[in-house]
Structure formats: structure tokens, C-alpha cells
Scaffold this motif. Structure first.
Motif, short mmCIF file in Angstrom:
data_model
loop_
_atom_site.label_atom_id
_atom_site.label_comp_id
_atom_site.label_asym_id
_atom_site.label_seq_id
_atom_site.Cartn_x
_atom_site.Cartn_y
_atom_site.Cartn_z
N ILE A 49 0.54 -1.18 -0.44
CA ILE A 49 -0.33 0.29 0.34
C ILE A 49 1.00 1.54 0.25
O ILE A 49 0.43 2.14 -0.59
CB ILE A 49 -0.60 0.10 1.34
CG1 ILE A 49 -2.22 -1.02 0.43
CG2 ILE A 49 -1.77 1.27 1.12
CD1 ILE A 49 -3.14 -1.67 1.60
N VAL A 50 1.85 1.45 0.62
CA VAL A 50 3.25 1.84 0.97
C VAL A 50 3.10 2.49 -0.64
O VAL A 50 3.57 3.80 -0.91
CB VAL A 50 3.68 2.81 2.08
CG1 VAL A 50 4.68 2.93 1.92
CG2 VAL A 50 3.34 2.55 2.80
N GLY A 51 3.57 1.31 -1.03
CA GLY A 51 4.11 1.67 -2.59
C GLY A 51 3.45 2.54 -3.90
O GLY A 51 3.92 3.24 -4.26
N MET A 52 2.14 1.62 -3.54
CA MET A 52 1.34 2.32 -4.20
C MET A 52 0.76 4.00 -4.33
O MET A 52 0.59 4.13 -4.70
CB MET A 52 -0.47 1.64 -4.46
CG MET A 52 -0.18 0.22 -4.58
SD MET A 52 -1.89 -1.24 -5.02
CE MET A 52 -3.06 -0.09 -3.88
N ARG A 53 1.43 4.14 -2.72
CA ARG A 53 0.79 5.61 -2.24
C ARG A 53 2.19 6.54 -2.95
O ARG A 53 1.68 7.43 -3.91
CB ARG A 53 0.37 5.92 -0.78
CG ARG A 53 0.17 6.94 -0.54
CD ARG A 53 0.47 7.11 1.05
NE ARG A 53 0.76 8.57 1.28
CZ ARG A 53 1.32 9.20 1.54
NH1 ARG A 53 1.90 8.67 1.50
NH2 ARG A 53 1.27 11.03 2.22
N LYS A 54 2.72 5.90 -2.84
CA LYS A 54 4.17 6.72 -3.75
C LYS A 54 3.64 6.75 -5.18
O LYS A 54 4.42 7.94 -5.19
CB LYS A 54 5.53 6.30 -3.09
CG LYS A 54 5.50 6.16 -1.77
CD LYS A 54 7.12 5.11 -1.64
CE LYS A 54 8.53 5.73 -1.36
NZ LYS A 54 9.38 4.79 -1.54
N ARG A 55 3.61 5.85 -6.17
CA ARG A 55 2.92 5.44 -7.00
C ARG A 55 2.18 7.11 -7.48
O ARG A 55 2.25 7.89 -8.66
CB ARG A 55 3.13 4.23 -7.69
CG ARG A 55 4.12 3.51 -7.86
CD ARG A 55 4.06 1.97 -8.82
NE ARG A 55 3.22 1.17 -7.86
CZ ARG A 55 3.43 0.50 -6.99
NH1 ARG A 55 4.79 0.31 -6.48
NH2 ARG A 55 2.87 -0.03 -6.40
N LEU A 56 1.19 6.65 -7.02
CA LEU A 56 0.58 7.50 -7.53
C LEU A 56 0.74 8.87 -6.81
O LEU A 56 0.01 9.76 -7.53
CB LEU A 56 -1.21 7.29 -6.03
CG LEU A 56 -2.68 5.88 -6.61
CD1 LEU A 56 -3.00 5.72 -5.79
CD2 LEU A 56 -2.32 6.19 -8.23
#
Length: 71
Positions: A49-56
Motif C-alpha cells: 500500500i505504501v508503494g502504491m501511494r508513492k506511485r500515485l
């Protein structure tokens, strides 16, 4: 634990771990409880989830930089 130095090395970590186990030998003898696999799964999911947030956030910043409206 800290030695008051800014250096962070495996050798220093291993030495401090060894000193701690000499001080509290029972600390290294506990086995993981039944919730250990669940915590591992939650930790993995959190990292995803942290990775997805960073990408977004990077995509949002790129769109703002290019003056592309949200849509």
C-alpha cells in the motif's frame, strides 16, 4: 541501543546485540507466537500500500507539473 556514534554498521549492531544478550540471556529464547504469520502478511500488505501511494503521489505530481487536469 546507541553508542553515541553516527555510524551504523553490521559489526556494531552485532556487538550491541551480543552485549544485550549477555545482559538479558532470556531475551533471545522466545519463539514467535501464533500471530507471527498474520503480522508478516499485514507487514507485506502495508509495504504494498505504501508503494502504491508513492506511485500515485508521483503521478499526481507529474500531472500537476504538466498542467493536466485531474480526471
Amino acid at each position: 541501543m546507541s553508542r553515541g556514534t553516527r555510524a551504523k554498521t553490521d559489526r556494531i549492531d552485532a556487538e550491541l546485540d551480543g552485549q544485550f544478550l549477555l545482559f538479558r540471556p532470556e531475551a533471545g529464547l522466545t519463539l514467535p507466537d501464533d500471530n507471527f504469520p498474520i503480522r508478516g502478511n499485514l507487514t507485506t500488505r502495508r509495504a504494498q500500500i505504501v508503494g502504491m501511494r508513492k506511485r500515485l503521489l508521483a503521478q499526481i505530481a507529474a500531472r500537476k507539473k504538466q498542467d493536466i487536469p485531474a480526471g
